[in-house]
Scaffold this motif. Structure first.
Motif: not given
Ligand SMILES: [Mg+2]
Ligand SMILES: Nc1ncnc2c1ncn2[C@@H]1O[C@H](COP(=O)(O)OP(=O)(O)O)[C@@H](O)[C@H]1O
Lengths: 232, 282
Positions: B41-43, B159-162
């Motif tokens: 996901k982050t990638t 938004m990355d797992e904010p």
């Molecule tokens: Mg991640």
């Protein structure tokens, strides 16, 4: 003549030597600090280079100081009695201590913060100057304090070669058998180290105000209760 | 509009984080990338602002390949919120929020004014402006993170797992407020989470990911719950274990009591003709 009398009579000369001492110390400490920054940052950037770089430069500290003062002129083409020669040697010793501090300092900057600085769109140079350098600041300052004290004490050695500094009070004192001169040298060296250290600490306070503890109003109050407005 | 066109990412150590992923994110909508930890996901998110360069494929924003835009300029035009807020420990809240306007050349006073406005928008007490992040609660820090991301009014918000690191109550509140914000601002949001409830609460479109950044199913929250594509999606949504099964039973006062599968009450369902009070009056 008592030691106190001797010191009072020779005060102008002692102060002059103190200034000489500072003129050798400050450039060397500054140069060591500035050279250590890019090297320390590089060591963090390239982990495989870290030990050769940090360890290698650190080994310079193992060189006995007197021979270095004598050998450097051969490399630099300066004369033994030139202050520049002493400053160069002192810079190398300072660098040997400071590079490891700098590598640790830049390594202590949290990865999340570094990434956040990338994400908001800082350029590489902007990131270094406005994020990494200030955050590495406390650890850099700790290293700088050690270098400052160590340099002040090392400067005296160069008096043996005829470069004037507070160390000249020792060499003269021994030669002419004046105990007061030796005492004055010891006291002034200690005072100088202390004053420089206090200045560095004060500088750190001014430049890194975020390190001071939170200004809480009522003792145990949780910050959450102060400012979070309820849901809409 | 953001398009992922058959992107892949293999990291230098050989990890294939994302393989042949395609997706279109419509403007002014929220798309949630939903998947367990390590599925890429982050990638994927970082490909949008070039913090990660895809090893194959391309990402386009409004038909421009991001690979052709200078990374620094690109990032200054896109909001980014991280899990641990990523606030600058050495900057005061107001300075941190003002970062992107400052980088984009706004004068200091103007950037500060904007930052103060945003504190209001995200529900932060203006008194906190002069604090450092270490002096804020987790929820407040995340609000500051959102304010900083919005400060120069970007079209896109990543938004990355904010809200992943704040406690559940605060998380619900932050989710509610993000919905309210989005109603007003209508940004194009890509939101990463591993929390299915959060995905259902926030997404206009949800992409369920398998490991390796492969799409298991894309659809609206309703489409996913109504027709999960396969067992993987079904399990991920908790549809198989009865976690989302609800029961309704008549309530003495009228209407229905809704319970979960284990019989714990969740709420009340009004009768179609006007609710419990109508029944009670008879
Ligand atoms: Mg991640
Ligand atoms: N810089 C990196 N180098 C090598 N592998 C990485 C790197 N970043 C992420 N990975 C790997 O890629 C995969 C996907 O990671 P990530 O995109 O962070 O997943 P998620 O955000 O869904 O948890 C994981 O297996 C992770 O270990």
């Amino acid at each position: 003549m008592t030691a106190v009398q001797w010191i009072l009579e020779n005060l102008p000369q002692i102060l002059e030597l103190t200034v000489d001492h500072l003129l050798l110390t400050v450039p060397a400490v500054l140069a060591a600090f500035l050279l250590a920054l890019p090297l320390g940052r590089l060591a963090v950037r390239l982990p495989r280079l870290r030990e050769p770089l940090v360890g290698g430069i650190g080994l310079l500290y193992a060189i006995p100081s007197l021979p270095l003062f004598i050998v450097l002129p051969l490399i630099l083409g300066t004369s033994i009695r030139e202050p520049l020669n002493a400053v160069a040697a002192l810079t190398l010793f300072g660098l040997a201590l400071m590079v490891r501090s700098a590598a640790d300092a830049f390594g202590s900057v949290e990865e999340d913060v570094r990434l956040a600085a990338v994400a908001v769109g800082h350029s590489a140079a902007g990131r270094f100057l406005t994020v990494e350098l200030p955050l590495a600041g406390p650890a850099l300052l700790a290293g700088l304090r050690v270098v400052s004290v160590s340099t002040i004490s090392l400067v005296s050695v160069s008096a043996v070669l005829g470069i004037t500094s507070l160390g000249s009070l020792f060499t003269d004192g021994f030669e002419r058998g004046i105990v007061a001169s030796i005492v004055a040298g010891i006291v002034m060296t200690a005072v100088l180290a202390l004053v420089l250290d206090l200045l560095l600490v004060a500088l750190g306070r001014v430049l890194m105000p975020w390190r001071r503890p939170a200004p809480r109003r009522a003792g145990s109050r949780e910050p959450a209760q102060v400012g979070e407005r309820g849901a809409a | 509009m953001i398009e992922f066109r058959q992107v892949s990412k293999t990291y230098s150590d050989g990890t294939a984080a994302v393989e042949d992923f395609s997706l279109t994110v419509s403007s002014h909508t929220t798309t949630v990338l939903l998947g367990s930890s390590g599925c890429g996901k982050t990638t994927l998110l970082r490909m949008v602002n070039r913090m990660v360069e895809p090893t194959a494929g391309s990402v386009r924003i409004d038909d421009v390949d991001v690979a052709t835009v200078r990374p620094v300029a690109l990032r200054r035009s896109i909001g980014y919120v991280m899990q641990n807020s990523g606030l600058m420990p050495h900057r005061r809240v107001v300075e941190d929020i003002a970062t992107v306007p400052r980088l984009n050349g706004a004068p200091r006073a103007e950037a500060r004014r904007r930052a103060m406005e945003l504190m209001e928008v995200v529900g932060l007490d203006p008194q906190l402006a002069r604090r450092h992040p270490g002096q804020l609660s987790g929820g407040q820090q995340q609000r500051v993170g959102v304010a900083r991301a919005l400060a120069d009014d970007p079209n896109i918000l990543l938004m990355d797992e904010p809200f992943g690191a704040v406690d559940p109550l605060v998380r619900l509140e932050l989710q509610r407020e993000l919905r309210r914000l989005q109603d007003d601002l209508r940004k194009t949001i890509v939101f990463v989470t591993h929390d299915i409830d959060e995905a259902l609460a926030l997404g206009d479109q949800i992409v369920v990911l398998r490991p390796g950044g492969r799409t298991a199913q894309t659809g609206t929250p309703r489409e996913l719950v109504e027709a999960p594509a396969d067992d993987f999606v079904s399990r991920f949504l908790g549809l198989d274990a009865g976690r989302r099964k609800l029961r309704a039973a008549p309530r003495p006062g009228g209407g229905q009591v809704v319970t979960d599968d284990a019989g714990r009450p969740l709420g009340v369902l009004d009768d179609a003709d006007g609710g419990p009070s109508a029944g009670a009056g008879e």
